[in-house]
Design an enzyme around this catalytic site. Structure first.
Site, PDB file in Angstrom:
ATOM      1  N   LEU A   1       0.833  -1.203   0.000  1.00 22.92           N
ATOM      2  CA  LEU A   1       0.000   0.000   0.000  1.00 22.92           C
ATOM      3  C   LEU A   1       0.870   1.258   0.000  1.00 22.92           C
ATOM      4  O   LEU A   1       0.755   2.107  -0.871  1.00 22.92           O
ATOM      5  CB  LEU A   1      -0.928   0.008   1.217  1.00 22.92           C
ATOM      6  CG  LEU A   1      -1.819   1.253   1.367  1.00 22.92           C
ATOM      7  CD1 LEU A   1      -2.790   1.380   0.191  1.00 22.92           C
ATOM      8  CD2 LEU A   1      -2.573   1.226   2.698  1.00 22.92           C
TER       9      LEU A   1
ATOM     10  N   PHE B   1      -8.357  16.219   8.523  1.00 26.05           N
ATOM     11  CA  PHE B   1      -7.231  15.566   7.844  1.00 26.05           C
ATOM     12  C   PHE B   1      -6.676  16.419   6.708  1.00 26.05           C
ATOM     13  O   PHE B   1      -5.551  16.212   6.270  1.00 26.05           O
ATOM     14  CB  PHE B   1      -7.653  14.195   7.310  1.00 26.05           C
ATOM     15  CG  PHE B   1      -7.939  13.195   8.399  1.00 26.05           C
ATOM     16  CD1 PHE B   1      -6.924  12.447   8.964  1.00 26.05           C
ATOM     17  CD2 PHE B   1      -9.224  13.024   8.881  1.00 26.05           C
ATOM     18  CE1 PHE B   1      -7.171  11.533   9.963  1.00 26.05           C
ATOM     19  CE2 PHE B   1      -9.501  12.117   9.895  1.00 26.05           C
ATOM     20  CZ  PHE B   1      -8.474  11.364  10.436  1.00 26.05           C
TER      21      PHE B   1
ATOM     22  N   THR C   1       0.580   7.231  11.708  1.00 25.17           N
ATOM     23  CA  THR C   1       1.404   7.981  12.644  1.00 25.17           C
ATOM     24  C   THR C   1       0.563   8.433  13.839  1.00 25.17           C
ATOM     25  O   THR C   1      -0.674   8.410  13.806  1.00 25.17           O
ATOM     26  CB  THR C   1       2.003   9.224  11.972  1.00 25.17           C
ATOM     27  OG1 THR C   1       0.930  10.099  11.588  1.00 25.17           O
ATOM     28  CG2 THR C   1       2.824   8.843  10.745  1.00 25.17           C
TER      29      THR C   1
ATOM     30  N   GLU D   1       1.543   1.965  10.199  1.00 25.97           N
ATOM     31  CA  GLU D   1       0.112   1.711  10.413  1.00 25.97           C
ATOM     32  C   GLU D   1      -0.590   2.937  10.996  1.00 25.97           C
ATOM     33  O   GLU D   1      -1.487   2.829  11.822  1.00 25.97           O
ATOM     34  CB  GLU D   1      -0.103   0.504  11.331  1.00 25.97           C
ATOM     35  CG  GLU D   1       0.708  -0.718  11.001  1.00 25.97           C
ATOM     36  CD  GLU D   1       0.325  -1.351   9.679  1.00 25.97           C
ATOM     37  OE1 GLU D   1      -0.652  -0.896   9.062  1.00 25.97           O
ATOM     38  OE2 GLU D   1       1.005  -2.304   9.266  1.00 25.97           O
TER      39      GLU D   1
ATOM     40  N   LEU E   1      -5.679  -2.400   7.443  1.00 24.63           N
ATOM     41  CA  LEU E   1      -4.836  -1.682   8.390  1.00 24.63           C
ATOM     42  C   LEU E   1      -5.445  -1.693   9.787  1.00 24.63           C
ATOM     43  O   LEU E   1      -4.723  -1.760  10.789  1.00 24.63           O
ATOM     44  CB  LEU E   1      -4.630  -0.239   7.925  1.00 24.63           C
ATOM     45  CG  LEU E   1      -3.791  -0.038   6.661  1.00 24.63           C
ATOM     46  CD1 LEU E   1      -3.722   1.441   6.314  1.00 24.63           C
ATOM     47  CD2 LEU E   1      -2.395  -0.609   6.823  1.00 24.63           C
ATOM     48  N   ASN E   2      -6.758  -1.634   9.878  1.00 28.67           N
ATOM     49  CA  ASN E   2      -7.395  -1.665  11.187  1.00 28.67           C
ATOM     50  C   ASN E   2      -7.117  -2.987  11.895  1.00 28.67           C
ATOM     51  O   ASN E   2      -6.898  -3.027  13.109  1.00 28.67           O
ATOM     52  CB  ASN E   2      -8.904  -1.451  11.045  1.00 28.67           C
ATOM     53  CG  ASN E   2      -9.500  -0.749  12.235  1.00 28.67           C
ATOM     54  OD1 ASN E   2      -8.994   0.278  12.676  1.00 28.67           O
ATOM     55  ND2 ASN E   2     -10.576  -1.295  12.773  1.00 28.67           N
TER      56      ASN E   2
ATOM     57  N   SER F   1      -9.497  -1.228   5.932  1.00 25.90           N
ATOM     58  CA  SER F   1     -10.029  -2.291   6.789  1.00 25.90           C
ATOM     59  C   SER F   1      -8.924  -3.252   7.203  1.00 25.90           C
ATOM     60  O   SER F   1      -8.908  -3.761   8.328  1.00 25.90           O
ATOM     61  CB  SER F   1     -11.145  -3.054   6.063  1.00 25.90           C
ATOM     62  OG  SER F   1     -10.636  -3.822   4.970  1.00 25.90           O
TER      63      SER F   1
END
Length: 391
Positions: free
Chosen positions: A138, A390, A372, A370, A246-247, A244
């Site tokens: 990614l 953001f 910062t 994952e 990464l979560n 999803s």
């Protein structure tokens, strides 16, 4: 009679809150780590190496790869059990937890959640057994916290897809048999299952790292990689897919870093009890005891956070904002513990004979990857105010 004196190594008696299965997994991973991993990890760290193929088989035999997934050879454990395994692995080194986390929570989860049945059948049993290693493409050189700006793209050529681009900081990339790669298309970001032997696919080792050295990190280059139509994930489009995944990985991190913090605290406790200066152990001085108390609180508080978030996950009540809370709070706590413990060991704190500086250096990477700390702070800010900040 049951002793009411708190255990310095489990002060709040959190292990009593675990089920028999969860305690069994804790003991199995802890014993394996002590026997197989801890004696060698300092050498792996110093040489910047990892016997990934060998360890993958060992982890597969233990059922640690994709252990929280159902079917396809996966163990199907609870989220809490998976978190405990991550904790025990990261108590040895963050690189070992990263290996298991990338395999199970990124590559395997992506295929399990978003892949076709053909993709699941082809890859997941071998990955669960440690016979195939996966990676997750990614992040790019110019797209980290803003993955939507990725430049890797995929275009249709007849029924095929052709991928071009570069992915950076890819754990397991140099040993991967398969990569899950996310790319821009005319219909949004999509995920692709890319066998590592596909022409145009190369992985270059990232060298000169000062952190996470017992981990294999790569740059992936995709130069006109041609894939069949069935290589793409069939349904998911946009950032929903990779985020999803990464979560899932962040959950493993917020549990894992409790192990790094615990290891650092225990090293400081043991050292100050045995190291004498001015005629008595360092642990007998007031300033040292204050530091030990601070470490104890941070380790146990992080353990409570991890356990509660794991229970929320098992109950189906976990929101990604909860994960941001855990990742931000627990990595910060673990890094503070490691830094303080390093200083408490004095000059010995910089030696690989002790784990604390290795943990401290590793956690600088864990703080960054994952998501910062800044990105998780903004996630929590949005949860509190309803206002995204953001951009």
């Amino acid at each position: 009679m049951i002793s009411l004196t708190p255990d310095p190594h489990d002060f709040l008696d959190l292990d009593r809150e675990l089920s028999c299965e969860e305690r069994g997994i804790r003991d199995a991973v802890r014993d394996f780590a002590a026997d197989r991993l801890s004696p060698q990890v300092a050498d792996w760290y110093e040489t910047g190496s990892l016997p990934a193929r060998e360890l993958a088989k060992d982890f597969g035999v233990m059922g640690l790869l994709g252990m929280h997934l159902e079917g396809y050879g996966c163990a199907g454990t609870s989220a809490v059990a998976y978190g405990i395994a991550c904790r025990e692995l990261e108590a040895v080194d963050s690189g070992l937890r990263s290996f298991v986390s990338v395999q199970g929570s990124l590559a395997m989860y992506a295929i399990h959640r978003w892949g076709s049945e053909q993709q699941r059948q082809q890859w997941l049993p071998a990955m669960a057994a440690g016979e195939a290693i996966g990676c997750f493409g990614l992040t790019e050189p110019d797209a980290g916290s803003d993955p939507g700006s990725m430049r890797t793209h995929a275009v249709r050529d007849g029924s095929d897809w052709v991928l071009s681009g570069t992915k950076m900081w890819i754990t397991n990339g140099t040993v991967a048999d398969v990569a899950v790669v996310w790319a821009q298309t005319d219909h949004g970001i999509r995920g692709f299952v890319v066998p590592a032997g596909t022409p145009g696919f190369t992985a270059h080792e990232v060298k000169h790292k000062l952190s996470l050295r017992a981990s294999l990190t790569a740059e992936l280059v995709l130069d006109g990689v041609r894939l069949p139509a069935d290589a793409v994930f069939p349904e998911v489009r946009g950032l929903r897919g990779p985020l999803s995944c990464l979560n899932e990985a962040r959950y493993g991190i917020l549990c894992g870093v409790v192990g790094a913090a615990r290891s650092s605290y225990q090293a400081a406790l043991e050292y100050t009890l045995t190291r004498e200066q001015f005629g008595k152990p360092l642990a007998g001085f007031q300033l040292t005891q204050r530091k030990l108390a601070d470490l104890l609180i941070e380790v146990n508080r992080a353990g409570l956070v991890a356990l509660q978030i794991g229970r929320l996950k098992d109950a189906g009540r976990l929101h990604h904002h909860h994960v941001s809370f855990g990742k931000m709070a627990n990595v910060r706590a673990a890094l503070d513990v490691a830094r303080t413990a390093r200083a408490m060991l004095g000059a010995n704190g910089i030696s690989l004979e002790y784990p604390v500086m290795r943990h401290m250096a590793n956690l600088e990477t864990v703080l960054t990857y994952e998501g910062t700390e800044e990105m998780h702070a903004l996630s929590l800010g949005q949860a509190l105010t309803g206002l995204p900040a953001f951009r």
